[in-house]
Design a protein around this motif. Structure first.
Motif, PDB file in Angstrom:
ATOM      1  N   LEU A 294       0.818  -1.205   0.000  1.00 53.65           N
ATOM      2  CA  LEU A 294       0.000   0.000   0.000  1.00 53.65           C
ATOM      3  C   LEU A 294       0.854   1.259   0.000  1.00 53.65           C
ATOM      4  O   LEU A 294       0.650   2.163  -0.821  1.00 53.65           O
ATOM      5  N   ASN A 295       1.815   1.314   0.906  1.00 55.28           N
ATOM      6  CA  ASN A 295       2.586   2.549   1.033  1.00 55.28           C
ATOM      7  C   ASN A 295       3.566   2.749  -0.121  1.00 55.28           C
ATOM      8  O   ASN A 295       3.843   3.892  -0.494  1.00 55.28           O
TER       9      ASN A 295
ATOM     10  N   TYR B  37       3.170   5.986  -2.370  1.00 52.08           N
ATOM     11  CA  TYR B  37       4.344   6.844  -2.579  1.00 52.08           C
ATOM     12  C   TYR B  37       4.577   7.089  -4.063  1.00 52.08           C
ATOM     13  O   TYR B  37       4.834   8.212  -4.496  1.00 52.08           O
ATOM     14  N   ARG B  38       4.450   6.033  -4.860  1.00 51.99           N
ATOM     15  CA  ARG B  38       4.683   6.140  -6.293  1.00 51.99           C
ATOM     16  C   ARG B  38       3.606   6.966  -6.983  1.00 51.99           C
ATOM     17  O   ARG B  38       3.885   7.746  -7.898  1.00 51.99           O
ATOM     18  N   SER B  39       2.374   6.822  -6.527  1.00 54.77           N
ATOM     19  CA  SER B  39       1.251   7.481  -7.198  1.00 54.77           C
ATOM     20  C   SER B  39       0.991   8.891  -6.669  1.00 54.77           C
ATOM     21  O   SER B  39       0.279   9.666  -7.312  1.00 54.77           O
TER      22      SER B  39
ATOM     23  N   VAL C 173      -1.445  10.362  -1.657  1.00 50.39           N
ATOM     24  CA  VAL C 173      -1.343  11.126  -0.412  1.00 50.39           C
ATOM     25  C   VAL C 173       0.081  11.687  -0.375  1.00 50.39           C
ATOM     26  O   VAL C 173       0.945  11.255  -1.151  1.00 50.39           O
ATOM     27  N   PRO C 174       0.361  12.652   0.508  1.00 52.66           N
ATOM     28  CA  PRO C 174       1.725  13.210   0.564  1.00 52.66           C
ATOM     29  C   PRO C 174       2.781  12.130   0.765  1.00 52.66           C
ATOM     30  O   PRO C 174       2.561  11.166   1.507  1.00 52.66           O
ATOM     31  N   ARG C 175       3.907  12.305   0.128  1.00 53.35           N
ATOM     32  CA  ARG C 175       4.936  11.274   0.187  1.00 53.35           C
ATOM     33  C   ARG C 175       5.530  11.086   1.574  1.00 53.35           C
ATOM     34  O   ARG C 175       6.001   9.998   1.904  1.00 53.35           O
ATOM     35  N   TRP C 176       5.496  12.146   2.409  1.00 55.63           N
ATOM     36  CA  TRP C 176       5.996  11.961   3.771  1.00 55.63           C
ATOM     37  C   TRP C 176       5.134  10.954   4.530  1.00 55.63           C
ATOM     38  O   TRP C 176       5.630  10.198   5.372  1.00 55.63           O
ATOM     39  N   LEU C 177       3.848  10.916   4.206  1.00 55.81           N
ATOM     40  CA  LEU C 177       2.924  10.020   4.893  1.00 55.81           C
ATOM     41  C   LEU C 177       3.092   8.585   4.424  1.00 55.81           C
ATOM     42  O   LEU C 177       3.152   7.652   5.235  1.00 55.81           O
ATOM     43  N   SER C 178       3.174   8.380   3.124  1.00 54.74           N
ATOM     44  CA  SER C 178       3.355   7.022   2.606  1.00 54.74           C
ATOM     45  C   SER C 178       4.755   6.496   2.899  1.00 54.74           C
ATOM     46  O   SER C 178       4.938   5.303   3.166  1.00 54.74           O
ATOM     47  N   GLY C 179       5.761   7.393   2.872  1.00 58.04           N
ATOM     48  CA  GLY C 179       7.119   6.982   3.222  1.00 58.04           C
ATOM     49  C   GLY C 179       7.201   6.535   4.667  1.00 58.04           C
ATOM     50  O   GLY C 179       7.864   5.538   4.999  1.00 58.04           O
TER      51      GLY C 179
ATOM     52  N   LYS D 181      -9.096  15.013   4.149  1.00 59.72           N
ATOM     53  CA  LYS D 181      -8.631  15.532   2.862  1.00 59.72           C
ATOM     54  C   LYS D 181      -8.865  14.599   1.681  1.00 59.72           C
ATOM     55  O   LYS D 181      -9.008  15.044   0.547  1.00 59.72           O
ATOM     56  N   GLY D 182      -8.852  13.294   1.927  1.00 57.12           N
ATOM     57  CA  GLY D 182      -9.051  12.344   0.840  1.00 57.12           C
ATOM     58  C   GLY D 182      -7.801  12.151  -0.001  1.00 57.12           C
ATOM     59  O   GLY D 182      -6.716  12.626   0.329  1.00 57.12           O
ATOM     60  N   PHE D 183      -7.976  11.459  -1.126  1.00 58.80           N
ATOM     61  CA  PHE D 183      -6.876  11.254  -2.069  1.00 58.80           C
ATOM     62  C   PHE D 183      -6.672  12.520  -2.892  1.00 58.80           C
ATOM     63  O   PHE D 183      -7.618  13.275  -3.139  1.00 58.80           O
ATOM     64  N   ASP D 184      -5.447  12.722  -3.317  1.00 56.63           N
ATOM     65  CA  ASP D 184      -5.140  13.862  -4.180  1.00 56.63           C
ATOM     66  C   ASP D 184      -5.861  13.661  -5.523  1.00 56.63           C
ATOM     67  O   ASP D 184      -5.560  12.701  -6.246  1.00 56.63           O
ATOM     68  N   PRO D 185      -6.801  14.518  -5.877  1.00 57.71           N
ATOM     69  CA  PRO D 185      -7.557  14.324  -7.128  1.00 57.71           C
ATOM     70  C   PRO D 185      -6.677  14.382  -8.366  1.00 57.71           C
ATOM     71  O   PRO D 185      -6.963  13.705  -9.359  1.00 57.71           O
ATOM     72  N   ASP D 186      -5.616  15.166  -8.322  1.00 63.65           N
ATOM     73  CA  ASP D 186      -4.709  15.235  -9.473  1.00 63.65           C
ATOM     74  C   ASP D 186      -3.996  13.906  -9.680  1.00 63.65           C
ATOM     75  O   ASP D 186      -3.778  13.474 -10.814  1.00 63.65           O
ATOM     76  N   ALA D 187      -3.634  13.230  -8.565  1.00 63.15           N
ATOM     77  CA  ALA D 187      -2.951  11.940  -8.667  1.00 63.15           C
ATOM     78  C   ALA D 187      -3.901  10.863  -9.177  1.00 63.15           C
ATOM     79  O   ALA D 187      -3.508   9.986  -9.940  1.00 63.15           O
ATOM     80  N   ILE D 188      -5.169  10.935  -8.760  1.00 58.77           N
ATOM     81  CA  ILE D 188      -6.153   9.951  -9.216  1.00 58.77           C
ATOM     82  C   ILE D 188      -6.371  10.063 -10.714  1.00 58.77           C
ATOM     83  O   ILE D 188      -6.495   9.063 -11.420  1.00 58.77           O
ATOM     84  N   ASP D 189      -6.375  11.281 -11.210  1.00 57.84           N
ATOM     85  CA  ASP D 189      -6.650  11.509 -12.633  1.00 57.84           C
ATOM     86  C   ASP D 189      -5.434  11.285 -13.517  1.00 57.84           C
ATOM     87  O   ASP D 189      -5.552  11.233 -14.740  1.00 57.84           O
TER      88      ASP D 189
END
Length: 229
Positions: free
Chosen positions: A154-155, A159-161, A164-170, A214-222
């Motif tokens: 998951l993380n 991180y790749r996508s 969420v902010p990379r500090w959080l997934s990292g 905040k949810g998922f970053d909409p720009d990353a989803i698209d």
């Protein structure tokens, strides 16, 4: 509210539900199952055993639900990794359910022992030991293998996508790696080894709140994925 926003909220709630249910279940069950006279303790604390088992079952359903609910979001970035994550979380839920079955079977055994007037307990102790070992083994594989693998997948994918902010997934990826180290070193009984649980436990709660607020970053989803790995 679009479907991705709803998914983020549901997944965040499921993360919190799983953590709270698991924690309360362990608090209720561990003093009984780890007691030297666990069969007597179980028979005398029937309601506690049932409530604790039900809480662990809620955890099992919640973790499987996380994998299912987040799959449509993750598969846009990697179908194989998304499937691997969902599969690992479902496997975790199944293993926790097996743990619950072992606990409830142990309770039935303890009640039968009490009704028999506590005769020669050799048979009951042997069967009880087997049930405890089976439950512990299922729980160990659920946590040490299924959960840890799912957290790494998951993380890494988050991180790749950049969903969420990379500090959080990292943070989550490192926490999952430390949890794996914990299980690898556990046989050596190293003092304060349990602190390795803290990073991933804290990250999951921050991640859950982030998804709800905040949810998922909409720009990353698209964003179209660069590959299917």
């Amino acid at each position: 509210m679009d479907s991705n926003r709803k998914t983020a909220i549901i997944v965040g709630i499921l993360f919190i539900t799983a953590t709270v249910a698991y924690s309360l279940g362990v608090i209720l069950l561990e003093p009984i199952l780890r007691a030297s006279d666990y069969l007597t303790m179980a028979s005398e604390n029937e309601n506690t055993m049932i409530i604790g088992s039900f809480l662990v079952l809620i955890d099992a359903v919640a973790v499987a639900g996380i994998g299912i609910m987040i799959y449509p979001v993750l598969k846009k970035h990697s179908g194989s990794l998304a499937l691997g994550y969902a599969g690992a979380r479902i496997a975790e839920g199944v293993l926790f359910t097996i743990n619950v079955i072992a606990i409830l079977t142990l309770l039935a055994l303890a009640q039968d022992l009490a009704k028999a007037g506590y005769p020669d307990t050799a048979y009951y102790q042997t069967f009880g030991t087997v049930l405890l070992a089976a439950g512990d083994l299922a729980f160990l594989f659920g946590f040490a293998v299924a959960f840890t693998i799912s957290a790494l997948i998951l993380n890494y994918l988050l991180y790749r996508s950049k969903l969420v902010p990379r500090w959080l997934s990292g943070w989550g990826f490192i926490g999952a790696a430390l949890l794996w180290v914990y299980y690898l070193l556990q046989p050596f009984n190293i003092y304060l080894l349990g602190i390795l649980f803290v990073p991933i436990a804290m990250q999951e709660m921050v991640f859950a709140v982030w998804l709800i607020v905040k949810g998922f970053d909409p720009d990353a989803i698209d964003t179209e994925p660069s590959g299917t790995v």
